[in-house]
Design a protein around this motif. Structure first.
Motif, PDB file in Angstrom:
ATOM      1  N   LEU A 171       0.851  -1.183   0.000  1.00 50.22           N
ATOM      2  CA  LEU A 171       0.000   0.000   0.000  1.00 50.22           C
ATOM      3  C   LEU A 171       0.891   1.238   0.000  1.00 50.22           C
ATOM      4  CD1 LEU A 171      -2.853   1.275   0.289  1.00 50.22           C
ATOM      5  CD2 LEU A 171      -2.483   1.219   2.770  1.00 50.22           C
ATOM      6  N   ILE A 172       0.618   2.175  -0.932  1.00 50.99           N
ATOM      7  CA  ILE A 172       1.382   3.424  -1.012  1.00 50.99           C
ATOM      8  C   ILE A 172       0.571   4.549  -0.378  1.00 50.99           C
ATOM      9  CG2 ILE A 172       2.492   5.089  -2.550  1.00 50.99           C
ATOM     10  CD1 ILE A 172       2.765   2.901  -4.631  1.00 50.99           C
ATOM     11  N   ASN A 173       1.209   5.275   0.522  1.00 46.07           N
ATOM     12  CA  ASN A 173       0.555   6.401   1.192  1.00 46.07           C
ATOM     13  C   ASN A 173       1.472   7.633   1.128  1.00 46.07           C
ATOM     14  OD1 ASN A 173      -1.309   7.830   2.738  1.00 46.07           O
ATOM     15  ND2 ASN A 173      -0.295   7.253   4.647  1.00 46.07           N
ATOM     16  N   PRO A 174       1.010   8.730   0.489  1.00 43.97           N
ATOM     17  CA  PRO A 174      -0.331   8.957  -0.097  1.00 43.97           C
ATOM     18  C   PRO A 174      -0.480   8.218  -1.424  1.00 43.97           C
ATOM     19  CG  PRO A 174       1.076  10.837  -0.470  1.00 43.97           C
ATOM     20  CD  PRO A 174       1.874   9.930   0.398  1.00 43.97           C
ATOM     21  N   SER A 175      -1.729   7.981  -1.780  1.00 46.53           N
ATOM     22  CA  SER A 175      -2.000   7.176  -2.959  1.00 46.53           C
ATOM     23  C   SER A 175      -2.038   7.996  -4.251  1.00 46.53           C
ATOM     24  CB  SER A 175      -3.338   6.440  -2.781  1.00 46.53           C
ATOM     25  OG  SER A 175      -4.394   7.378  -2.567  1.00 46.53           O
ATOM     26  N   GLY A 176      -2.106   9.296  -4.132  1.00 46.05           N
ATOM     27  CA  GLY A 176      -2.210  10.130  -5.340  1.00 46.05           C
ATOM     28  C   GLY A 176      -0.841  10.440  -5.946  1.00 46.05           C
ATOM     29  N   GLU A 177      -0.795  11.530  -6.675  1.00 46.93           N
ATOM     30  CA  GLU A 177       0.444  11.943  -7.338  1.00 46.93           C
ATOM     31  C   GLU A 177       1.488  12.337  -6.294  1.00 46.93           C
ATOM     32  OE1 GLU A 177       1.936  15.033 -10.863  1.00 46.93           O
ATOM     33  OE2 GLU A 177      -0.150  15.038 -10.164  1.00 46.93           O
ATOM     34  N   ILE A 178       2.718  11.885  -6.513  1.00 47.99           N
ATOM     35  CA  ILE A 178       3.809  12.124  -5.564  1.00 47.99           C
ATOM     36  C   ILE A 178       4.791  13.121  -6.167  1.00 47.99           C
ATOM     37  CG2 ILE A 178       5.713  11.041  -4.309  1.00 47.99           C
ATOM     38  CD1 ILE A 178       4.070   8.426  -4.393  1.00 47.99           C
ATOM     39  N   HIS A 179       5.178  14.123  -5.352  1.00 48.77           N
ATOM     40  CA  HIS A 179       6.103  15.153  -5.816  1.00 48.77           C
ATOM     41  C   HIS A 179       7.397  15.091  -5.016  1.00 48.77           C
ATOM     42  CE1 HIS A 179       2.123  16.728  -7.054  1.00 48.77           C
ATOM     43  NE2 HIS A 179       2.803  17.178  -8.124  1.00 48.77           N
ATOM     44  N   GLU A 180       8.416  15.578  -5.630  1.00 44.27           N
ATOM     45  CA  GLU A 180       9.715  15.646  -4.970  1.00 44.27           C
ATOM     46  C   GLU A 180       9.566  16.386  -3.640  1.00 44.27           C
ATOM     47  OE1 GLU A 180      14.296  17.135  -5.894  1.00 44.27           O
ATOM     48  OE2 GLU A 180      12.697  17.511  -7.350  1.00 44.27           O
ATOM     49  N   GLY A 181      10.201  15.787  -2.574  1.00 42.95           N
ATOM     50  CA  GLY A 181      10.146  16.374  -1.240  1.00 42.95           C
ATOM     51  C   GLY A 181       9.015  15.849  -0.386  1.00 42.95           C
ATOM     52  N   ASP A 182       8.092  15.073  -0.964  1.00 40.40           N
ATOM     53  CA  ASP A 182       6.981  14.535  -0.183  1.00 40.40           C
ATOM     54  C   ASP A 182       7.465  13.466   0.804  1.00 40.40           C
ATOM     55  OD1 ASP A 182       5.184  16.122  -1.450  1.00 40.40           O
ATOM     56  OD2 ASP A 182       4.329  14.550  -2.740  1.00 40.40           O
ATOM     57  N   HIS A 183       6.627  13.248   1.815  1.00 38.12           N
ATOM     58  CA  HIS A 183       6.835  12.152   2.773  1.00 38.12           C
ATOM     59  C   HIS A 183       5.972  10.983   2.304  1.00 38.12           C
ATOM     60  CE1 HIS A 183       6.526   9.734   6.426  1.00 38.12           C
ATOM     61  NE2 HIS A 183       7.564  10.418   6.935  1.00 38.12           N
ATOM     62  N   VAL A 184       6.596   9.870   1.932  1.00 32.92           N
ATOM     63  CA  VAL A 184       5.881   8.728   1.329  1.00 32.92           C
ATOM     64  C   VAL A 184       6.217   7.450   2.107  1.00 32.92           C
ATOM     65  CG1 VAL A 184       5.534   7.333  -0.743  1.00 32.92           C
ATOM     66  CG2 VAL A 184       5.918   9.809  -0.943  1.00 32.92           C
ATOM     67  N   THR A 185       5.198   6.648   2.339  1.00 31.99           N
ATOM     68  CA  THR A 185       5.389   5.365   3.039  1.00 31.99           C
ATOM     69  C   THR A 185       4.805   4.233   2.209  1.00 31.99           C
ATOM     70  OG1 THR A 185       5.286   6.423   5.213  1.00 31.99           O
ATOM     71  CG2 THR A 185       4.892   4.057   5.127  1.00 31.99           C
ATOM     72  N   LEU A 186       5.604   3.185   2.015  1.00 36.86           N
ATOM     73  CA  LEU A 186       5.141   1.942   1.401  1.00 36.86           C
ATOM     74  C   LEU A 186       4.970   0.928   2.526  1.00 36.86           C
ATOM     75  CD1 LEU A 186       6.293   3.473  -1.072  1.00 36.86           C
ATOM     76  CD2 LEU A 186       7.058   1.247  -1.969  1.00 36.86           C
ATOM     77  N   SER A 187       3.752   0.406   2.662  1.00 37.36           N
ATOM     78  CA  SER A 187       3.459  -0.546   3.738  1.00 37.36           C
ATOM     79  C   SER A 187       3.243  -1.936   3.162  1.00 37.36           C
ATOM     80  CB  SER A 187       2.206  -0.123   4.514  1.00 37.36           C
ATOM     81  OG  SER A 187       2.390   1.141   5.121  1.00 37.36           O
ATOM     82  N   CYS A 188       3.823  -2.913   3.818  1.00 35.73           N
ATOM     83  CA  CYS A 188       3.678  -4.312   3.397  1.00 35.73           C
ATOM     84  C   CYS A 188       2.738  -5.020   4.368  1.00 35.73           C
ATOM     85  CB  CYS A 188       5.040  -5.009   3.390  1.00 35.73           C
ATOM     86  SG  CYS A 188       5.008  -6.695   2.726  1.00 35.73           S
ATOM     87  N   SER A 189       1.727  -5.709   3.857  1.00 34.89           N
ATOM     88  CA  SER A 189       0.804  -6.463   4.714  1.00 34.89           C
ATOM     89  C   SER A 189       0.721  -7.903   4.234  1.00 34.89           C
ATOM     90  CB  SER A 189      -0.590  -5.825   4.716  1.00 34.89           C
ATOM     91  OG  SER A 189      -1.174  -5.884   3.437  1.00 34.89           O
ATOM     92  N   SER A 190       0.494  -8.809   5.172  1.00 36.57           N
ATOM     93  CA  SER A 190       0.436 -10.230   4.832  1.00 36.57           C
ATOM     94  C   SER A 190      -0.319 -10.973   5.926  1.00 36.57           C
ATOM     95  CB  SER A 190       1.849 -10.794   4.685  1.00 36.57           C
ATOM     96  OG  SER A 190       1.816 -12.116   4.185  1.00 36.57           O
ATOM     97  N   ASN A 191      -0.936 -12.085   5.540  1.00 32.33           N
ATOM     98  CA  ASN A 191      -1.661 -12.947   6.474  1.00 32.33           C
ATOM     99  C   ASN A 191      -0.838 -14.205   6.695  1.00 32.33           C
ATOM    100  OD1 ASN A 191      -3.563 -14.398   7.927  1.00 32.33           O
ATOM    101  ND2 ASN A 191      -4.653 -15.080   6.094  1.00 32.33           N
ATOM    102  N   ALA A 192      -0.441 -14.465   7.944  1.00 33.70           N
ATOM    103  CA  ALA A 192       0.394 -15.629   8.225  1.00 33.70           C
ATOM    104  C   ALA A 192       0.146 -16.108   9.651  1.00 33.70           C
ATOM    105  CB  ALA A 192       1.866 -15.274   8.047  1.00 33.70           C
ATOM    106  N   ASN A 193       0.411 -17.394   9.903  1.00 38.24           N
ATOM    107  CA  ASN A 193       0.346 -17.946  11.258  1.00 38.24           C
ATOM    108  C   ASN A 193       1.500 -18.933  11.462  1.00 38.24           C
ATOM    109  OD1 ASN A 193      -0.725 -18.388  13.842  1.00 38.24           O
ATOM    110  ND2 ASN A 193      -1.686 -20.277  13.150  1.00 38.24           N
ATOM    111  N   PRO A 194       2.460 -18.616  12.345  1.00 37.30           N
ATOM    112  CA  PRO A 194       2.498 -17.420  13.178  1.00 37.30           C
ATOM    113  C   PRO A 194       2.734 -16.162  12.343  1.00 37.30           C
ATOM    114  CG  PRO A 194       4.547 -18.614  13.374  1.00 37.30           C
ATOM    115  CD  PRO A 194       3.625 -19.491  12.581  1.00 37.30           C
ATOM    116  N   ALA A 195       2.598 -15.016  12.992  1.00 35.42           N
ATOM    117  CA  ALA A 195       2.709 -13.747  12.286  1.00 35.42           C
ATOM    118  C   ALA A 195       4.053 -13.619  11.588  1.00 35.42           C
ATOM    119  CB  ALA A 195       2.521 -12.590  13.268  1.00 35.42           C
TER     120      ALA A 195
END
Length: 307
Positions: free
Chosen positions: A223-247
């Motif tokens: 998941l990319i946050n923010p999801s819209g257009e990204i400009h130089e200097g922005d603060h951007v986070t890529l989050s990884c999610s997954s379903n597993a047992n154990p975590a």
């Protein structure tokens, strides 16, 4: 013989029973030998009497000469709830061991005569893809009318029924459900119901077990946050999610540039505090636990240069 047996009113109960005697009395163990069941005060069954002349409507199935006193009691009533002792003649000896018979009954339209709940085993965690068996075992105090065992879900597996003898000599019915464990089964409740036929009625008892399945990461995504257009200097986070047992125990981020793949981070989130156009590219994450790993689909990160 068992110390305690629970049975249903209007049904029957089998009391497995054997005995030993001192060697000096062996010479007296000759036919005809009779078996007697007593309470603390009264003789309630004598194998030499006619069936209807006994207070306890029972049949001596074992041969006393062979030191087998196994007995079946029919047409159980609540008044049959007592402690019983056995006496063998010969050798004219009342054994001090006893069996407590508990006959349960329905009163005032409330089900007070529920049988003991079945037992489901094992309850330990299983690994996805492995052949797995669950055994549901219920007592069968009346071998002539054993309970039917019904699973709430067979999980696309197979079921086998067998009669077994328990450690105390009493009878039981076991239903073995065999299936292939799937991550879709994790935390699923499965019920085994023992249905006892008593005359025209059926009395039931059930047990619930929660399945615990161990499996590698599934449905790994980015998941990319923010999801819209990204400009130089922005603060951007890529989050990884997954379903597993154990975590998931380890997340790894990779950047793809042509034929080159570069490891970028070993955190669940890949964060750019001051992103620039050189950060543009394809990114994917790997989620891993002790049972395996899975990669997400690569996502394109585009950083627009400031005007």
């Amino acid at each position: 013989m068992p110390q305690r047996i629970k049975a249903l009113s209007d049904s029957c109960v089998l009391i497995p029973c054997t005995f030993t005697i001192e060697e000096r009395y062996e010479k007296y163990m000759v036919e005809p030998a009779r078996g007697i069941w007593m309470t603390f005060r009264d003789i309630v069954f004598d194998s030499n009497r006619r069936y209807n002349d006994n207070t306890l409507k029972a049949e001596l199935l074992g041969n006393v000469t062979n030191k087998n006193c196994t007995t079946i009691i029919n047409h159980l009533k609540t008044s049959d709830t007592k402690r019983y002792f056995f006496r063998a003649e010969p050798p004219y000896f009342s054994f001090p061991q006893s069996v407590m018979l508990e006959v349960v009954v329905k009163r005032f339209h409330c089900s007070l005569d529920s049988p003991d709940r079945p037992v489901i085993s094992p309850s330990s965690a299983v690994k996805e893809g492995a052949p797995t068996s669950l055994a549901c075992t219920a007592p069968a105090p009346c071998p002539r009318e054993p309970p039917a065992l019904v699973w709430s879900d067979t999980l696309n597996g197979s079921v086998e029924i067998e009669q077994v003898e328990q450690q105390d000599g009493t009878k039981a019915v076991s239903s073995v459900l065999t299936f292939t464990a799937s991550h879709l089964h994790h935390n699923k409740d499965i019920t085994c119901t023992a249905q006892y036929p008593v005359g025209s009625e059926t009395k039931s008892a059930e047990e619930v077990s929660t399945l615990h399945v161990l499996y590698p990461p599934k449905n790994t995504s980015v998941l990319i946050n923010p999801s819209g257009e990204i400009h130089e200097g922005d603060h951007v986070t890529l989050s990884c999610s997954s379903n597993a047992n154990p975590a998931v125990s380890r997340y790894t981020w990779f950047k793809v540039k042509g034929d080159n793949i570069t490891e970028k981070s070993v955190e669940q989130n890949l964060t750019f505090t001051d992103i620039n156009p050189s950060d543009s590219g394809l990114y994917y994450c790997e989620a891993r636990n002790e049972h395996g790993a899975e990669n997400s689909t690569a996502v394109q990160l585009n950083v627009a240069c400031c005007m």
